[in-house]
Design a protein around this motif. Structure first.
Motif, short mmCIF file in Angstrom:
data_model
loop_
_atom_site.label_atom_id
_atom_site.label_comp_id
_atom_site.label_asym_id
_atom_site.label_seq_id
_atom_site.Cartn_x
_atom_site.Cartn_y
_atom_site.Cartn_z
N ASP A 60 37.85 17.51 48.59
CA ASP A 60 38.05 16.25 49.28
C ASP A 60 37.46 16.33 50.57
O ASP A 60 37.44 15.47 51.54
N GLY A 61 36.51 17.48 50.86
CA GLY A 61 35.98 17.60 52.06
C GLY A 61 36.33 18.17 53.05
O GLY A 61 35.74 18.54 54.31
N ARG A 62 37.79 18.57 53.31
CA ARG A 62 38.49 19.31 54.23
C ARG A 62 38.13 20.76 54.32
O ARG A 62 37.76 21.22 53.35
N PRO A 63 38.13 21.33 55.67
CA PRO A 63 37.73 22.74 55.77
C PRO A 63 38.95 23.46 55.12
O PRO A 63 40.05 22.94 55.25
N VAL A 64 38.64 24.86 55.05
CA VAL A 64 39.69 25.74 54.45
C VAL A 64 40.27 26.28 55.85
O VAL A 64 39.84 26.76 56.63
N SER A 65 41.59 26.01 55.77
CA SER A 65 42.42 26.57 56.89
C SER A 65 43.45 27.62 56.52
O SER A 65 44.24 28.14 57.08
N PHE A 66 43.58 28.00 54.92
CA PHE A 66 44.61 28.78 54.27
C PHE A 66 43.85 29.15 53.11
O PHE A 66 43.08 28.42 52.50
N THR A 67 43.82 30.57 52.67
CA THR A 67 43.43 31.07 51.55
C THR A 67 44.44 32.01 51.14
O THR A 67 45.38 32.56 51.69
N SER A 68 44.66 32.39 49.69
CA SER A 68 45.40 33.19 49.01
C SER A 68 44.78 33.49 47.73
O SER A 68 45.08 33.60 46.47
N TRP A 69 43.61 34.49 48.03
CA TRP A 69 42.64 34.99 46.86
C TRP A 69 43.52 36.33 46.40
O TRP A 69 44.44 36.80 47.18
N SER A 70 43.34 36.47 45.37
CA SER A 70 43.80 37.60 44.37
C SER A 70 43.30 39.12 45.01
O SER A 70 42.19 39.12 44.94
N VAL A 71 44.10 39.94 45.55
CA VAL A 71 43.50 41.13 46.26
C VAL A 71 43.31 42.31 45.26
O VAL A 71 42.53 42.82 45.48
N LEU A 72 44.19 41.87 43.98
CA LEU A 72 44.36 43.03 43.08
C LEU A 72 42.86 42.96 42.32
O LEU A 72 42.28 43.96 41.77
N GLN B 123 39.13 39.37 44.75
CA GLN B 123 38.47 37.89 45.11
C GLN B 123 38.29 37.28 46.40
O GLN B 123 38.92 37.88 47.54
N PRO B 124 37.34 36.50 46.51
CA PRO B 124 36.24 36.00 45.74
C PRO B 124 35.20 37.13 45.42
O PRO B 124 34.92 37.84 46.32
N ASP B 125 34.65 36.97 44.03
CA ASP B 125 34.06 38.12 43.83
C ASP B 125 32.45 37.62 43.09
O ASP B 125 31.65 38.24 42.89
N GLY B 126 32.21 36.26 43.13
CA GLY B 126 31.35 35.71 42.18
C GLY B 126 30.18 35.16 43.15
O GLY B 126 28.82 35.02 42.41
#
Length: 166
Positions: free
Chosen positions: A67-79, A82-85
């Motif tokens: 929706d164009g909003r900036p990222v203020s929170f993340t919950s990437w898989s640490v196991l 991620q992100p790895d691509g």
């Protein structure tokens, strides 16, 4: 279905509807609860969310919401680191690897068909809330779950999909 197709399906629900933006831990907890429910009911493990990697004004890459909003929170898989691509995985999904953790985000290629499940987000009728829709593309359209989050009140109801959007 690809991430791009899931976003297109959300837009068909209304021009202000997109894949879900998760702006806080409270939003993530709410969505996690919804996805654990989908896992228990139908063994759903992968669900598209609205996070995408875009080029910024300086020529670098940064994640933003569909929706164009900036990222203020993340919950990437640490196991799985991620992100790895990088440039090859510009879209994202929630992979319910561990039901007791919200850290399950993964970056994926936008064109690859990872899942038929996605969450759309639409502004609620109230200024303080959002409506999240978990969509399983393999179920009857009459059985789409509508999950509303209004301030601190969480309501889960089963609605007729066509009734809400026709």
């Amino acid at each position: 279905m690809s991430w791009s197709e899931a976003q297109r399906q959300c837009r068909l629900l209304g021009e202000d509807t997109n894949l879900a933006s998760i702006r806080s831990k409270d939003d993530m907890d709410f969505i996690h609860m919804m996805l654990v429910d989908a896992y228990v009911r139908n063994n759903v493990t992968k669900t598209y969310i609205g996070l995408t990697l875009m080029e910024n004004a300086y020529g670098g890459l940064q994640f933003v919401w569909s929706d164009g909003r900036p990222v203020s929170f993340t919950s990437w898989s640490v196991l799985e680191n991620q992100p790895d691509g990088g440039n090859f995985e510009k879209c994202s999904l929630y992979n319910l690897e561990r039901i007791h953790s919200i850290d399950n985000w993964h970056d994926v290629p936008c064109a690859s068909a990872e899942t038929d499940h996605f969450i759309c987000m639409k502004p609620a009728l109230f200024q303080t809330g959002m409506t999240f829709r978990f969509i399983d593309y393999n179920v009857d359209v009459d059985d789409v779950y509508v999950h509303c989050r209004i301030e601190t009140l969480t309501v889960k109801v089963l609605k007729d999909f066509r009734e809400d959007y026709n």
